[in-house]
Design an enzyme around this catalytic site. Sequence first.
Site, PDB file in Angstrom:
ATOM      1  N   GLY A   9       1.324   0.499   7.536  1.00 14.31           N
ATOM      2  CA  GLY A   9       1.589   1.892   7.159  1.00 14.31           C
ATOM      3  C   GLY A   9       0.316   2.707   7.243  1.00 14.31           C
ATOM      4  N   GLY A  56      -2.629   3.963   6.189  1.00 16.46           N
ATOM      5  CA  GLY A  56      -3.536   3.681   5.085  1.00 16.46           C
ATOM      6  C   GLY A  56      -4.637   4.714   4.946  1.00 16.46           C
ATOM      7  CG  ASP A  79     -12.679   4.071   2.237  1.00 19.01           C
ATOM      8  OD1 ASP A  79     -11.917   4.071   3.242  1.00 19.01           O
ATOM      9  OD2 ASP A  79     -13.916   4.204   2.340  1.00 19.01           O
ATOM     10  N   GLY A  80      -9.114   4.697   2.535  1.00 22.67           N
ATOM     11  CA  GLY A  80      -8.366   5.832   3.068  1.00 22.67           C
ATOM     12  C   GLY A  80      -9.230   6.872   3.772  1.00 22.67           C
ATOM     13  NE  ARG A  82      -3.421   9.666  15.251  1.00 27.17           N
ATOM     14  CZ  ARG A  82      -3.585   8.346  15.078  1.00 27.17           C
ATOM     15  NH1 ARG A  82      -4.508   7.694  15.744  1.00 27.17           N
ATOM     16  NH2 ARG A  82      -2.832   7.700  14.232  1.00 27.17           N
ATOM     17  CG  ASP A  86      -0.550  -2.109  13.899  1.00 31.68           C
ATOM     18  OD1 ASP A  86      -0.614  -3.234  14.434  1.00 31.68           O
ATOM     19  OD2 ASP A  86      -1.541  -1.540  13.415  1.00 31.68           O
ATOM     20  CG  ASN A  87      -3.065   0.057  16.838  1.00 33.07           C
ATOM     21  OD1 ASN A  87      -2.743   0.804  15.910  1.00 33.07           O
ATOM     22  ND2 ASN A  87      -4.092  -0.755  16.770  1.00 33.07           N
TER      23      ASN A  87
HETATM   24  P1  AMP Z   1      -5.979   0.194  12.958  1.00 27.04           P
HETATM   25  O1  AMP Z   1      -6.760  -1.026  13.285  1.00 27.04           O
HETATM   26  O2  AMP Z   1      -6.764   1.445  13.022  1.00 27.04           O
HETATM   27  O3  AMP Z   1      -4.713   0.283  13.737  1.00 27.04           O
HETATM   28  O4  AMP Z   1      -5.587   0.047  11.404  1.00 27.04           O
HETATM   29  C1  AMP Z   1      -4.774  -1.010  10.930  1.00 27.04           C
HETATM   30  C2  AMP Z   1      -4.231  -0.662   9.573  1.00 27.04           C
HETATM   31  O5  AMP Z   1      -5.292  -0.582   8.611  1.00 27.04           O
HETATM   32  C3  AMP Z   1      -3.509   0.657   9.510  1.00 27.04           C
HETATM   33  O6  AMP Z   1      -2.389   0.496   8.663  1.00 27.04           O
HETATM   34  C4  AMP Z   1      -4.528   1.595   8.924  1.00 27.04           C
HETATM   35  O7  AMP Z   1      -3.943   2.703   8.283  1.00 27.04           O
HETATM   36  C5  AMP Z   1      -5.264   0.682   7.952  1.00 27.04           C
HETATM   37  N1  AMP Z   1      -6.630   1.130   7.698  1.00 27.04           N
HETATM   38  C6  AMP Z   1      -7.676   1.122   8.545  1.00 27.04           C
HETATM   39  N2  AMP Z   1      -8.785   1.619   7.978  1.00 27.04           N
HETATM   40  C7  AMP Z   1      -8.448   1.966   6.712  1.00 27.04           C
HETATM   41  C8  AMP Z   1      -9.162   2.542   5.596  1.00 27.04           C
HETATM   42  N3  AMP Z   1     -10.445   2.869   5.676  1.00 27.04           N
HETATM   43  N4  AMP Z   1      -8.465   2.743   4.452  1.00 27.04           N
HETATM   44  C9  AMP Z   1      -7.173   2.426   4.354  1.00 27.04           C
HETATM   45  N5  AMP Z   1      -6.451   1.875   5.355  1.00 27.04           N
HETATM   46  C10 AMP Z   1      -7.070   1.650   6.533  1.00 27.04           C
HETATM   47 MG    MG Z   2      -3.401   1.587  14.044  1.00 31.39          MG
END
Ligand code: AMP
Ligand code: MG
Length: 458
Positions: free
Chosen positions: A88, A90, A122-123, A174, A246-247
Amino acid sequence: MPLTLPFDTTYLDLPDHFYTRQPAAPVSDPKLIVFNHDLATRLGLDSASLTDAEAAALFSGNSLPDTATPFAQVYAGHQFGGFSPQLGDGRALHLGELDTPMGRVDIQLKGAGRTPYSRMGDGRAWVGPVLREYLMSCAMDALGVPTTRALAAVTTGDPVLREQGPLPGAILTRVAASHIRVGTFQFFAARGDVDALRQLTDYTIARHYPNADGPTGLLEAVMSAQASLVARWMGLGFIHGVMNTDNVQIAGETIDYGPCAFMDVFHDDTVFSSIDRQGRYAYSNQPPITHWNLAQFATALVPVMPDADAAIETFTQVINRFPTLFAQKWGEVFAPKLGLAPSPAATSLAQDLLVQMQEAKADFTNTFNALDDTAEAFPDWYANWRAQDPDDALWRATNPSVIPRTHMIEATISSATTGDFAPFHDMLAAVSDPFTPRDAYMQPPEPHERVTQTFCGT
Ligand code: AMP
Ligand code: MG
């Protein structure tokens, strides 16, 4: 005058468990880094009188219009082959959807704070990944490849703690055709929530593939979009780096510019991502991984079909067509790069050239951009190529001069970290106009400048 954003958000018509509504977490001192006026115009937005302060307040989430309905989407996904039943958004918040001359789009703030899906994160985002995504997505767009786009980037005034220490926080705005991913379907499939899966399937068909004939038609359409997209990446020497399900965006845009890169020296096995130790997402693995990701999509769609056995048989037939479909798309991308019409002869010439480039450690972009130089570097290949009577204007118009080279991106990020955004703006101008030669952006890295690992976009 603040930007008028007439959000009209259809995703919120889906059931409550598809998302969580929540306000954006405020930031202390938002400052605008960049706003994409050209994209705003294409979106039909009048940004002429938008001030930097207004843009910073808006695109940090500090001051949202009443029309915004901030929410985070839920999804799941296979990450490096292992299934995570709940991911989800994050670190992203959807502001809503806009119905624009470019079609319906999502507007999302990436780095906007924690959500129920943040897990340990940390979002937030720091300025490095935000600028990397900005540069990469503008380059992709200018290169004519489907991609999410960047409307704005702001610094937040709040430090973000990462391995390297405290770093300047930032938020990217985005724009995407939508953020529905293979992983969105997997989320509901994994829970056996067939009603939700049906609703998502109907919604996705209506929004992205209105001509698709049911779930099978959707699967075929997504397969075609992914085959075209990944063929385009291959033609640019682009390595996504984290092709987790998820990507994989259903609309077929490049999404999530994390540890991605355009190759300098060509090698089939090139991997950049520091988290991809097995080379799962290496350059040459991108087509078979796409095939695998599409098989996961098909698996998630089975429960919406009336008869599971019949569905598995039909979907298997569809998915088995991927290698042939991809080979065709690959030929359609590489033939014009040689100034040729697609044909078996053009495909084998392109394959031969790549073999020679790999042996010679040739620069991917510069070799295609200056095919005349192969007369010296690869004389036999050059003779075979000229014998096909290539259209010189075609290959010159097809092969870019400028791609966002990793070492240049890293240098602009270093400067930005100390508050100097001038190199970023200069590079943005260069990569947004990739067919205009600019010497400073066409040089492969010196050995000491070479970046061999890129880090996840957090
Ligand atoms: P990604 O590798 O960018 O596709 O991220 C994989 C998952 O990790 C996704 O659900 C992101 O929303 C979550 N995520 C990545 N970085 C953070 C962050 N700094 N804080 C919270 N969630 C994160
Ligand atoms: Mg992603």
